[in-house]
Write an enzyme that holds these catalytic residues in place. Structure first.
Site, PDB file in Angstrom:
ATOM      1  N   HIS A 165      21.734  48.280  21.947  1.00 25.36           N
ATOM      2  CA  HIS A 165      21.251  48.153  20.571  1.00 25.36           C
ATOM      3  C   HIS A 165      21.604  49.390  19.753  1.00 25.36           C
ATOM      4  O   HIS A 165      21.926  49.295  18.580  1.00 25.36           O
ATOM      5  CB  HIS A 165      19.737  47.947  20.562  1.00 25.36           C
ATOM      6  CG  HIS A 165      19.322  46.645  21.131  1.00 25.36           C
ATOM      7  ND1 HIS A 165      19.941  45.467  20.777  1.00 25.36           N
ATOM      8  CD2 HIS A 165      18.381  46.316  22.038  1.00 25.36           C
ATOM      9  CE1 HIS A 165      19.382  44.473  21.442  1.00 25.36           C
ATOM     10  NE2 HIS A 165      18.435  44.966  22.219  1.00 25.36           N
TER      11      HIS A 165
ATOM     12  N   GLU B 220      46.624  28.437  27.554  1.00 22.75           N
ATOM     13  CA  GLU B 220      46.405  29.577  28.445  1.00 22.75           C
ATOM     14  C   GLU B 220      47.219  29.453  29.725  1.00 22.75           C
ATOM     15  O   GLU B 220      47.188  30.344  30.567  1.00 22.75           O
ATOM     16  CB  GLU B 220      44.917  29.655  28.834  1.00 22.75           C
ATOM     17  CG  GLU B 220      44.008  29.960  27.677  1.00 22.75           C
ATOM     18  CD  GLU B 220      42.550  29.879  28.062  1.00 22.75           C
ATOM     19  OE1 GLU B 220      41.905  30.919  28.157  1.00 22.75           O
ATOM     20  OE2 GLU B 220      42.057  28.744  28.267  1.00 22.75           O
TER      21      GLU B 220
ATOM     22  N   CYS C 180      44.084  33.742  19.978  1.00 22.64           N
ATOM     23  CA  CYS C 180      42.776  34.406  20.093  1.00 22.64           C
ATOM     24  C   CYS C 180      42.711  35.348  21.287  1.00 22.64           C
ATOM     25  O   CYS C 180      41.653  35.901  21.576  1.00 22.64           O
ATOM     26  CB  CYS C 180      41.652  33.382  20.136  1.00 22.64           C
ATOM     27  SG  CYS C 180      41.808  32.225  21.496  1.00 22.64           S
TER      28      CYS C 180
ATOM     29  N   ARG D  85      44.777  39.553  35.773  1.00 25.34           N
ATOM     30  CA  ARG D  85      44.479  40.373  34.591  1.00 25.34           C
ATOM     31  C   ARG D  85      43.453  41.469  34.875  1.00 25.34           C
ATOM     32  O   ARG D  85      43.287  42.394  34.093  1.00 25.34           O
ATOM     33  CB  ARG D  85      44.033  39.489  33.412  1.00 25.34           C
ATOM     34  CG  ARG D  85      42.688  38.839  33.572  1.00 25.34           C
ATOM     35  CD  ARG D  85      42.487  37.730  32.534  1.00 25.34           C
ATOM     36  NE  ARG D  85      41.477  38.071  31.532  1.00 25.34           N
ATOM     37  CZ  ARG D  85      40.969  37.196  30.666  1.00 25.34           C
ATOM     38  NH1 ARG D  85      41.400  35.945  30.648  1.00 25.34           N
ATOM     39  NH2 ARG D  85      40.066  37.556  29.794  1.00 25.34           N
TER      40      ARG D  85
ATOM     41  N   ARG E  81      33.162  32.346  22.063  1.00 29.71           N
ATOM     42  CA  ARG E  81      33.094  32.201  23.532  1.00 29.71           C
ATOM     43  C   ARG E  81      31.670  31.782  23.891  1.00 29.71           C
ATOM     44  O   ARG E  81      30.776  32.621  23.985  1.00 29.71           O
ATOM     45  CB  ARG E  81      33.397  33.531  24.217  1.00 29.71           C
ATOM     46  CG  ARG E  81      34.849  33.977  24.154  1.00 29.71           C
ATOM     47  CD  ARG E  81      35.026  35.271  24.948  1.00 29.71           C
ATOM     48  NE  ARG E  81      36.417  35.570  25.232  1.00 29.71           N
ATOM     49  CZ  ARG E  81      37.166  36.423  24.521  1.00 29.71           C
ATOM     50  NH1 ARG E  81      36.647  37.043  23.478  1.00 29.71           N
ATOM     51  NH2 ARG E  81      38.415  36.651  24.872  1.00 29.71           N
TER      52      ARG E  81
ATOM     53  N   ASN F  71      45.424  36.320  27.007  1.00 33.14           N
ATOM     54  CA  ASN F  71      44.861  37.055  28.153  1.00 33.14           C
ATOM     55  C   ASN F  71      45.154  36.288  29.440  1.00 33.14           C
ATOM     56  O   ASN F  71      45.597  36.854  30.442  1.00 33.14           O
ATOM     57  CB  ASN F  71      43.348  37.233  28.005  1.00 33.14           C
ATOM     58  CG  ASN F  71      42.963  37.842  26.681  1.00 33.14           C
ATOM     59  OD1 ASN F  71      43.794  38.445  26.018  1.00 33.14           O
ATOM     60  ND2 ASN F  71      41.719  37.679  26.273  1.00 33.14           N
ATOM     61  N   ASP F  72      44.874  34.987  29.402  1.00 31.92           N
ATOM     62  CA  ASP F  72      45.155  34.164  30.579  1.00 31.92           C
ATOM     63  C   ASP F  72      46.622  33.746  30.634  1.00 31.92           C
ATOM     64  O   ASP F  72      47.217  33.719  31.712  1.00 31.92           O
ATOM     65  CB  ASP F  72      44.250  32.928  30.588  1.00 31.92           C
ATOM     66  CG  ASP F  72      42.886  33.255  31.172  1.00 31.92           C
ATOM     67  OD1 ASP F  72      42.838  34.038  32.146  1.00 31.92           O
ATOM     68  OD2 ASP F  72      41.872  32.761  30.653  1.00 31.92           O
TER      69      ASP F  72
ATOM     70  N   ARG G 224      34.585  27.220  21.337  1.00 33.81           N
ATOM     71  CA  ARG G 224      35.249  26.865  22.595  1.00 33.81           C
ATOM     72  C   ARG G 224      34.200  26.321  23.553  1.00 33.81           C
ATOM     73  O   ARG G 224      33.143  26.922  23.733  1.00 33.81           O
ATOM     74  CB  ARG G 224      35.907  28.109  23.195  1.00 33.81           C
ATOM     75  CG  ARG G 224      36.467  27.844  24.585  1.00 33.81           C
ATOM     76  CD  ARG G 224      37.302  28.989  25.085  1.00 33.81           C
ATOM     77  NE  ARG G 224      36.477  30.068  25.616  1.00 33.81           N
ATOM     78  CZ  ARG G 224      36.986  31.211  26.074  1.00 33.81           C
ATOM     79  NH1 ARG G 224      38.285  31.423  26.042  1.00 33.81           N
ATOM     80  NH2 ARG G 224      36.199  32.147  26.551  1.00 33.81           N
TER      81      ARG G 224
HETATM   82  C1  PEP Z   1      42.406  34.241  26.673  1.00 35.05           C
HETATM   83  O1  PEP Z   1      42.547  33.860  27.842  1.00 35.05           O
HETATM   84  O2  PEP Z   1      43.311  34.807  26.029  1.00 35.05           O
HETATM   85  C2  PEP Z   1      41.118  34.052  25.998  1.00 35.05           C
HETATM   86  C3  PEP Z   1      40.979  34.320  24.714  1.00 35.05           C
HETATM   87  O3  PEP Z   1      40.076  33.628  26.759  1.00 35.05           O
HETATM   88  P1  PEP Z   1      39.191  34.606  27.673  1.00 35.05           P
HETATM   89  O4  PEP Z   1      39.622  36.016  27.408  1.00 35.05           O
HETATM   90  O5  PEP Z   1      37.788  34.323  27.317  1.00 35.05           O
HETATM   91  O6  PEP Z   1      39.582  34.137  29.050  1.00 35.05           O
HETATM   92 MG    MG Z   2      41.029  32.595  28.776  1.00 33.23          MG
END
Ligand code: PEP
Ligand code: MG
Length: 567
Positions: free
Chosen positions: A189, A431, A502, A465, A296, A454-455, A332
């Site tokens: 916080h 992804e 994203c 990752r 998310r 990211n995925d 999502r």
């Molecule tokens: C991603 O995979 O790029 C993504 C935005 O989802 P997360 O990071 O929640 O897996």
């Molecule tokens: Mg992801």
């Protein structure tokens, strides 16, 4: 130079004020059996007094903080209302004949440790709420008042073991130029409030209340987490220069919260925020997001003992929908599994959880879970512009099955006469390489794509990752990832539809030109990156960006792509 975790950007230069609660002596001698009733009554009166104090602070908080941040005090009031707290305290008084203050202090330790042990960062922070509330009850029991921060000298750096929300609210912020606390992380916080009040802050700064003394000169860097006690003149000057540079850069960036996200030659690229709950959405507003590109929702499911109800979800989605008004929010559906677990569902032992029973795969097995979430999202869609997005898709069959379930839910809402947005847009995250390569087929069944780099990076490169040993191989600049992104964007445009991004890549300001050149229509990121990315957008020529992208896509290595970006 000491070091903590940078929690709120900026440079603080001022005199230390060490803020510590008095050492409370707690009487551990038991009471007589005939005093039990009176002791329980004292506990209840202390709780009533604590409630009144928090309600008062809440009123003040609502005047100086955003509604979403003032909500912290609802969390405190909820702790006070929790029957579990009473049960534990009263049990100690009745069974062991402990004094109320001692009973509360024991329960405080138990609950604090229990919440601290939880994996989820948000739950860990709840531990601090409990500590704060129990300390207040003990002070009330002893007829004492908590120390306050309401009477400070100008240019103060507040240094505390921990700064509770009630402390922060009573603080005379006009006098505070920096905050250092020993406890907490970036999601505490203190960190959230410091960011919202735009006060530079460092958290997790061990032993600072012992290292610094009242009145000493202190400098802090809220980005790197560096702290300097009694700096020499050269160091003071360096911090002062950095502070001025920072302020100038911030003033310059701030205007991008309200500028249109158009390139010099007029191409519009929406710059949106990634959020995990309604409070994040509130915090993002000062950066002027064009919408929420990724909500998310798994955080609503984590740190609980059971599935969140439809109404619980509906309330959270509705809050975001109302907050964003006519700007779109992409919700999502549950993306659980992989490294995100739920205590109330057995994932079994999986050799490769990231390739396992997760996200949409699990939801299509547990259709009740998905349908409950669809109902909550659809009901909330009557209050703002919501969109739905499916995670971890690899084929058309998954999309068709999810769409069929969505239609089923829409039909039942109609039958119940419940209002919702019948034209709600539905999209998928890209992804997996499978989804990217077959984007031309998938687009027929959805309204948009959002690329989760990211995925997508980990699956395309077969690089975990989260494994730091191979972190140097995990690079979204790899031409394979960039070419897949291009394929996805092209497939959507050919079908007259749109693609956003994203994953974290979207917020990397040195890549904005490349991403726009590839043709992305929307970029969604951590809210604090919005201003610098939008600043890039308005200075980019789309036609030039396209040429740059073409060059990058033809590179042989990630290093070559990076070198080109840094030229
Ligand atoms: C991603 O995979 O790029 C993504 C935005 O989802 P997360 O990071 O929640 O897996
Ligand atoms: Mg992801």
């Amino acid at each position: 130079m000491e070091k903590g975790i940078g929690a709120s950007s900026g440079y603080g230069i001022g005199r230390a004020f060490i803020y510590k609660q008095q050492q409370l002596t707690i009487d551990k001698t038991p009471i007589e059996p005939d005093e039990v009733k009176r002791e329980i009554e004292s506990y209840h009166s202390a709780k009533t007094l604590a409630t009144q104090q928090i309600l008062k602070i809440k009123v003040r908080a609502s005047l100086i903080l955003k509604a979403s941040e003032a909500k912290v005090f609802d969390a405190h009031l909820n702790v006070l209302k929790d029957p579990g707290l009473d049960k534990r305290v009263i049990k100690y008084i009745q069974d062991k004949q402990y004094r109320a203050a001692y009973a509360v202090s024991l329960v405080q330790d138990e609950l604090f440790n229990m919440f601290q042990m939880m994996e989820n960062a948000v739950m860990k922070e709840r531990a601090l709420d409990i500590k704060d509330v129990c300390t207040r009850i003990i002070y009330c029991l002893k007829g004492m008042t908590l120390p306050t921060l309401s009477d400070l000298e100008a240019n103060t750096i507040v240094i505390a073991e921990n700064l509770t929300p009630s402390d922060t609210v009573q603080m005379d912020v006009s006098k505070v130029v920096g905050i250092i606390v020993e406890a907490g992380g970036r999601t505490s916080h203190t960190a959230i409030m410091a960011r919202s009040l735009e006060i530079p802050a460092v958290v997790g700064a061990k032993s600072m209340t012992a290292l610094a003394e009242n009145g000493q000169f202190v400098c802090l860097d809220g980005e790197s987490g560096e702290i300097c006690i009694e700096p020499d003149d050269a160091m003071k000057e360096m911090f002062e220069q950095k502070r001025l540079d920072y302020l100038e850069a911030m003033t310059e960036l701030r205007k991008y919260a309200t500028t249109a996200s158009n390139t010099v030659d007029g191409r519009n690229v929406e710059i949106c925020a990634n959020i995990g709950n309604a409070s994040d959405a509130g915090n993002s507003m000062k950066f002027g997001p064009n919408g929420v590109g990724l909500f998310r929702t798994e955080f609503l499911y984590m740190g609980k003992s059971n599935w969140p109800s439809e109404d619980e979800q509906f309330e959270e989605y509705k809050k975001v929908a109302e907050l964003m008004q006519d700007k779109a929010t992409i919700i999502r559906t549950l993306d659980i599994g992989g490294d995100k677990e739920l205590s109330y569902i057995d994932f079994g032992k999986e050799e490769n959880p990231f390739l396992g029973w997760r996200a949409m795969r699990m939801c299509l097995d547990k259709t009740d879970v998905l349908k409950t979430q669809f109902r909550a999202i659809l009901r909330a869609s009557a209050y703002g512009k919501l969109m739905i997005m499916y995670p971890m898709i690899i084929n058309v069959t998954e999309v068709k099955r999810a769409n069929a379930l969505l239609e089923e839910v829409k039909a039942s809402l109609k039958a119940e006469n419940l209002p919702f947005d019948e034209a709600i847009q539905v999209g998928i995250m890209i992804e997996t390489p499978a989804a990217a390569v077959t984007a031309d087929s998938l687009i027929k069944y959805v309204d948009f794509f959002s690329i989760g780099t990211n995925d997508l990076t980990q699956y395309t490169l077969a690089v975990d990752r989260g494994n730091e040993k191979i972190a140097d191989l995990y690079t979204p600049y790899h031409p394979a990832v960039l070419r897949l992104i291009k394929m996805v964007v092209d497939a959507s445009h050919k079908a007259g539809k749109w693609t956003g991004m994203c994953g974290e890549l979207a917020g990397e300001a040195n890549l904005t030109k490349l991403l726009i050149g590839i043709g992305l229509d929307e970029l969604s990121m951590t809210a604090s990156s919005i201003l610098s990315v939008r600043k890039n957008v308005v200075n980019i020529h789309y036609e030039e960006a396209k040429k740059l992208a073409q060059k990058a896509l033809n590179m042989e290595t990630a290093e070559a792509v990076l070198a080109l970006m840094n030229e």
